[in-house]
Enzyme design. Structure first.
Site, PDB file in Angstrom:
ATOM      1  N   CYS A  51     -21.990  -4.647   2.670  1.00  0.00           N
ATOM      2  CA  CYS A  51     -21.934  -5.376   1.380  1.00  0.00           C
ATOM      3  C   CYS A  51     -22.650  -6.992   1.593  1.00  0.00           C
ATOM      4  O   CYS A  51     -21.898  -7.078   2.624  1.00  0.00           O
ATOM      5  CB  CYS A  51     -20.496  -5.566   0.644  1.00  0.00           C
TER       6      CYS A  51
ATOM      7  N   CYS B 118     -23.698  -0.721  -0.767  1.00  0.00           N
ATOM      8  CA  CYS B 118     -22.822   0.401  -0.576  1.00  0.00           C
ATOM      9  C   CYS B 118     -23.057   1.926  -0.704  1.00  0.00           C
ATOM     10  O   CYS B 118     -22.908   2.133  -0.666  1.00  0.00           O
ATOM     11  CB  CYS B 118     -21.805   0.065  -0.948  1.00  0.00           C
TER      12      CYS B 118
ATOM     13  N   CYS C  24     -21.571  -7.865  -8.882  1.00  0.00           N
ATOM     14  CA  CYS C  24     -21.807  -7.346  -7.993  1.00  0.00           C
ATOM     15  C   CYS C  24     -23.995  -7.526  -8.073  1.00  0.00           C
ATOM     16  O   CYS C  24     -25.206  -7.509  -7.438  1.00  0.00           O
ATOM     17  CB  CYS C  24     -21.846  -5.518  -7.914  1.00  0.00           C
TER      18      CYS C  24
ATOM     19  N   CYS D  37     -15.143  11.610   0.755  1.00  0.00           N
ATOM     20  CA  CYS D  37     -15.190   9.823   0.923  1.00  0.00           C
ATOM     21  C   CYS D  37     -14.047  10.480   2.710  1.00  0.00           C
ATOM     22  O   CYS D  37     -13.562  10.941   2.929  1.00  0.00           O
ATOM     23  CB  CYS D  37     -14.040   9.166   0.493  1.00  0.00           C
TER      24      CYS D  37
ATOM     25  N   ASP E 173       0.958  -1.464   0.030  1.00  0.00           N
ATOM     26  CA  ASP E 173       0.186   0.102  -0.019  1.00  0.00           C
ATOM     27  C   ASP E 173       0.869   1.095   0.061  1.00  0.00           C
ATOM     28  O   ASP E 173       0.175   2.259   0.033  1.00  0.00           O
ATOM     29  CB  ASP E 173      -0.655   0.045   0.960  1.00  0.00           C
TER      30      ASP E 173
ATOM     31  N   CYS F  96     -23.327   5.094   1.740  1.00  0.00           N
ATOM     32  CA  CYS F  96     -22.223   5.750   1.914  1.00  0.00           C
ATOM     33  C   CYS F  96     -23.020   6.997   1.979  1.00  0.00           C
ATOM     34  O   CYS F  96     -23.691   7.969   1.862  1.00  0.00           O
ATOM     35  CB  CYS F  96     -21.829   6.145   0.564  1.00  0.00           C
TER      36      CYS F  96
HETATM   37  S1  SF4 Z   1     -22.653  -3.639  -1.075  1.00  0.00           S
HETATM   38 FE1  SF4 Z   1     -20.911  -5.005  -2.134  1.00  0.00          FE
HETATM   39  S2  SF4 Z   1     -22.155  -6.165  -3.614  1.00  0.00           S
HETATM   40 FE2  SF4 Z   1     -23.483  -4.842  -3.028  1.00  0.00          FE
HETATM   41  S3  SF4 Z   1     -23.269  -3.484  -4.851  1.00  0.00           S
HETATM   42 FE3  SF4 Z   1     -21.726  -2.982  -3.453  1.00  0.00          FE
HETATM   43  S4  SF4 Z   1     -19.976  -3.872  -3.466  1.00  0.00           S
HETATM   44 FE4  SF4 Z   1     -21.299  -4.774  -5.214  1.00  0.00          FE
HETATM   45  S1  SF4 Z   2     -17.550   7.236   3.151  1.00  0.00           S
HETATM   46 FE1  SF4 Z   2     -16.294   6.613   1.863  1.00  0.00          FE
HETATM   47  S2  SF4 Z   2     -15.412   5.164   2.899  1.00  0.00           S
HETATM   48 FE2  SF4 Z   2     -17.657   5.810   3.492  1.00  0.00          FE
HETATM   49  S3  SF4 Z   2     -18.699   4.401   2.562  1.00  0.00           S
HETATM   50 FE3  SF4 Z   2     -18.509   6.280   1.493  1.00  0.00          FE
HETATM   51  S4  SF4 Z   2     -17.057   5.084  -0.188  1.00  0.00           S
HETATM   52 FE4  SF4 Z   2     -17.209   3.576   2.113  1.00  0.00          FE
END
Ligand code: SF4
Ligand code: SF4
Length: 314
Positions: free
Chosen positions: A248, A194, A188, A214, A134, A198
């Protein structure tokens, strides 16, 4: 491909598991397939102030430019998932799971060095290798996909269909040509959990995260004030954010807590009040977060995050 290289590859994978990694695969060396997407991501400003992402993009897109002799890449993945207490107190600071104990760079590097030594001892001629965790100019998630570790989720994480996405990745660039694994396949489907979860709308479309929004970027890399419109949505996530992994379904179904002592939450890590951390001294910060990834935000950054969240939380 000689039989001896096939046997060496099997023994490298077995050794990686013995050293505590959960997955290991071999990626071929090739230029990135995401050149256009990466350039567009930079042009849109989605890298925010991470200037290192903009430096020498050609190198980042081609492992051969990082180490010209590279002929294969060993990719390892280590599970860092731990369970967070239910009913986590909203007035206590929440840290991304990878930051609950030791700095993962050290946790990953030591066994990778051992793996490199093992390869050197078991190959019949001298081996040149370079370790990455990383920090180097590598598109490590794409390389992990090529090595069969997992595929890209819409949250941009690498997802293993049977194990989920709570993995830290490490790479070993080698000047020996090992037989590559098959690239990981999966997807997915129609899920958008997700993106919907967010809190700051940072996943601007599937597979694209705007770092400027983010929480992970805002609370760690960012050295400026956090915009009020975003700070009020951070809740108690004071160093990083796990929300797009927590929701997820692959993680909900398959993630198992790690037994690695280096990733077990430090005592009291979940008990730090936002009000205390907003006022923390340099000395207290050093004591609390010795050898922890939280050092990256520095005392000033952590105090700023807590103060902003306290002032602006919804
Ligand atoms: S939650 Fe997981 S499976 Fe669903 S869209 Fe996001 S990354 Fe893909
Ligand atoms: S803020 Fe960033 S780490 Fe948090 S859910 Fe959104 S994309 Fe993911």
């Amino acid at each position: 491909m000689s039989d001896s290289l096939k046997i060496l590859t099997q023994s490298i994978k077995a050794k990686a598991i013995e050293l505590g990694f959960d997955l290991c695969g071999i990626a071929p060396v090739r230029e990135s397939c995401f050149k256009e997407q990466f350039r567009e991501w930079l042009e849109q400003g989605y890298a925010a102030d991470m200037t290192y992402m903009k430096r020498e993009p050609e190198r980042r897109l081609n492992p051969s430019l990082v180490m010209p002799a590279t002929k294969s890449i060993v990719v390892v993945a280590k599970n860092y998932y731990t369970e967070v207490p239910e009913n986590f107190p909203p007035d206590s600071a929440r840290f991304a799971r990878y930051a609950l104990n030791e700095d993962y760079h050290n946790v990953m590097k030591k066994p990778l060095q051992e793996l490199l030594r093992f390869i050197e001892e078991n190959n019949d001629h001298k081996v040149t290798g370079k370790i990455y965790v990383d920090t180097g100019p590598l598109l490590e998630r794409e390389i992990a996909q090529l090595a069969g570790i997992g595929w890209f989720g819409k949250n941009t994480m690498i997802i293993n269909t049977r194990k989920g996405s709570w993995f830290l990745l490490g790479e070993l660039l080698l000047d020996i040509e090992l037989p590559p694994d098959t690239s990981a396949i999966g997807g997915c489907g129609t899920c958008t959990r997700c993106i919907d979860a967010c809190p700051t709308g940072a996943i601007v479309r599937p597979y694209v995260v705007d770092s400027r929004k983010c929480i992970s970027y805002l609370t760690i890399e960012n050295r400026e004030e956090i915009p009020a419109s975003l700070a009020e949505r951070m809740g108690n996530r004071m160093f990083g954010c796990d929300i797009c992994q927590e929701v997820c379904p692959f993680n909900i179904r398959h993630a198992l807590p790690t037994k690695d002592p280096d990733f077990q939450p430090r005592p009291h890590i979940h008990n730090h009040k936002l009000t205390e951390l907003a006022m923390i001294s340099d000395e207290e910060f050093r004591d609390l977060f010795r050898k922890s990834p939280v050092k990256r935000s520095k005392r000033k950054g952590l105090a700023r995050n807590c103060a902003a969240a306290l002032l602006l939380r919804k």
